[in-house]
Each structure stands twice: as C-alpha cells, then as structure tokens.
Scaffold this motif. Structure first.
Motif, PDB file in Angstrom:
ATOM      1  N   MET A  52      36.895  35.766  31.039  1.00  0.00           N
ATOM      2  CA  MET A  52      36.322  36.481  32.173  1.00  0.00           C
ATOM      3  C   MET A  52      37.368  37.386  32.830  1.00  0.00           C
ATOM      4  O   MET A  52      37.051  38.486  33.288  1.00  0.00           O
ATOM      5  CB  MET A  52      35.761  35.487  33.188  1.00  0.00           C
ATOM      6  CG  MET A  52      34.831  36.109  34.162  1.00  0.00           C
ATOM      7  SD  MET A  52      33.830  34.922  35.029  1.00  0.00           S
ATOM      8  CE  MET A  52      34.933  33.593  35.300  1.00  0.00           C
ATOM      9  N   HIS A  53      38.597  36.919  32.876  1.00  0.00           N
ATOM     10  CA  HIS A  53      39.662  37.733  33.439  1.00  0.00           C
ATOM     11  C   HIS A  53      39.839  39.019  32.627  1.00  0.00           C
ATOM     12  O   HIS A  53      39.907  40.109  33.193  1.00  0.00           O
ATOM     13  CB  HIS A  53      40.964  36.936  33.461  1.00  0.00           C
ATOM     14  CG  HIS A  53      42.134  37.687  33.977  1.00  0.00           C
ATOM     15  ND1 HIS A  53      42.337  37.917  35.309  1.00  0.00           N
ATOM     16  CD2 HIS A  53      43.154  38.290  33.329  1.00  0.00           C
ATOM     17  CE1 HIS A  53      43.434  38.627  35.461  1.00  0.00           C
ATOM     18  NE2 HIS A  53      43.951  38.866  34.274  1.00  0.00           N
ATOM     19  N   ALA A  54      39.880  38.860  31.316  1.00  0.00           N
ATOM     20  CA  ALA A  54      40.075  40.035  30.446  1.00  0.00           C
ATOM     21  C   ALA A  54      38.912  41.012  30.571  1.00  0.00           C
ATOM     22  O   ALA A  54      39.117  42.221  30.706  1.00  0.00           O
ATOM     23  CB  ALA A  54      40.241  39.592  29.001  1.00  0.00           C
ATOM     24  N   THR A  55      37.715  40.483  30.528  1.00  0.00           N
ATOM     25  CA  THR A  55      36.560  41.385  30.563  1.00  0.00           C
ATOM     26  C   THR A  55      36.396  42.039  31.920  1.00  0.00           C
ATOM     27  O   THR A  55      36.052  43.224  32.006  1.00  0.00           O
ATOM     28  CB  THR A  55      35.277  40.633  30.190  1.00  0.00           C
ATOM     29  OG1 THR A  55      35.110  39.523  31.052  1.00  0.00           O
ATOM     30  CG2 THR A  55      35.319  40.184  28.763  1.00  0.00           C
ATOM     31  N   THR A  56      36.640  41.299  32.979  1.00  0.00           N
ATOM     32  CA  THR A  56      36.460  41.876  34.311  1.00  0.00           C
ATOM     33  C   THR A  56      37.476  42.967  34.588  1.00  0.00           C
ATOM     34  O   THR A  56      37.109  44.070  35.009  1.00  0.00           O
ATOM     35  CB  THR A  56      36.565  40.776  35.377  1.00  0.00           C
ATOM     36  OG1 THR A  56      35.595  39.775  35.098  1.00  0.00           O
ATOM     37  CG2 THR A  56      36.327  41.349  36.747  1.00  0.00           C
ATOM     38  N   LYS A  57      38.729  42.675  34.365  1.00  0.00           N
ATOM     39  CA  LYS A  57      39.774  43.661  34.660  1.00  0.00           C
ATOM     40  C   LYS A  57      39.660  44.889  33.761  1.00  0.00           C
ATOM     41  O   LYS A  57      39.678  46.025  34.224  1.00  0.00           O
ATOM     42  CB  LYS A  57      41.166  43.041  34.477  1.00  0.00           C
ATOM     43  CG  LYS A  57      41.457  41.865  35.324  1.00  0.00           C
ATOM     44  CD  LYS A  57      41.922  42.280  36.659  1.00  0.00           C
ATOM     45  CE  LYS A  57      42.280  41.017  37.446  1.00  0.00           C
ATOM     46  NZ  LYS A  57      42.548  41.253  38.788  1.00  0.00           N
ATOM     47  N   ALA A  58      39.559  44.641  32.467  1.00  0.00           N
ATOM     48  CA  ALA A  58      39.584  45.763  31.522  1.00  0.00           C
ATOM     49  C   ALA A  58      38.326  46.614  31.623  1.00  0.00           C
ATOM     50  O   ALA A  58      38.402  47.849  31.606  1.00  0.00           O
ATOM     51  CB  ALA A  58      39.760  45.241  30.101  1.00  0.00           C
ATOM     52  N   THR A  59      37.179  45.984  31.735  1.00  0.00           N
ATOM     53  CA  THR A  59      35.958  46.787  31.781  1.00  0.00           C
ATOM     54  C   THR A  59      35.795  47.498  33.113  1.00  0.00           C
ATOM     55  O   THR A  59      35.202  48.578  33.157  1.00  0.00           O
ATOM     56  CB  THR A  59      34.716  45.936  31.486  1.00  0.00           C
ATOM     57  OG1 THR A  59      34.632  44.890  32.441  1.00  0.00           O
ATOM     58  CG2 THR A  59      34.740  45.394  30.079  1.00  0.00           C
TER      59      THR A  59
END
Length: 119
Positions: A36-43
C-alpha cells in the motif's frame, strides 16, 4: 517539435514511470502495508505528473486557440489532482488502520505504534 510538446511528453513519461513503479511495488512487496505504501506514494506522484501534462496542454491550447473548453479541461484536471492527493492519503491510512485492527500485522515489524497505543 515545439517546446510545449516536449514538456508534456516529459510530464507524461515521469507520470507513467511512477505509476509503473507503483504497480511493480504492488506485485513485489511482501505484505499489505508495504504494498500500500508503494502504490499510494508512487501512483499519487505519477498521477500528479500525468494530470500536470493535461493542465499544461489545456492552458497552452487556451492561450493559443482562445477556446474556454481548454481552460475548463485544465481546471478539472487541477481539481482532480487536489482530490486525488487528499483521498489517496486518507484512504490508505484508513485501509491500513482497518487491516491492523482486523489482525493483519506487518511482517517484520520493528515499530508498531498502533499496537503500543492500543487504538
């Protein structure tokens, strides 16, 4: 190629790259929290840049063509970015908190502030 096209292509390339990194993070990271951290920040970052390309495109056409529909396009893209930046962070926090409350713990948790606070 006009300079404005180059700027738009650069914004789109940055946005697509970060959205792709979010997808890779979703597929590669081990647990819900890191995914979730990766998807939230990057997207969020990627969507800001793709929308920025739309805003620049709309403003450029509004200035050159003098048609108000392009200004409307730019304003709508700006509002979408503002809503996206807010809702992505809030929804990710809510999902992480709900997952923690339902017993899904981070795999190698070093610090667990929610468990310490007993919330």
């Amino acid at each position: 190629m006009p300079a404005i096209d180059l700027v738009i292509y650069i914004f789109l390339a940055i946005g697509v790259t970060f959205n792709a990194l979010g997808v890779i993070g979703l597929l590669r990271f081990p647990d819900l929290y890191t995914r979730m951290h990766a998807t939230t920040k990057a997207t969020t970052f990627g969507s800001i840049f793709t929308s920025l390309a739309v805003i620049v495109y709309g403003l450029y056409l509004f200035i050159t063509v003098r048609d108000s529909q392009y200004l409307t396009l730019a304003i709508h893209a700006f509002l979408a970015v503002a809503c996206l930046a807010f809702t992505n962070a809030v929804s990710a926090h809510a999902i992480a908190r709900a997952a923690h409350k339902s017993g899904i713990m981070p795999t190698p948790a070093v610090v667990d502030r929610l468990a310490e606070a007993k919330l």
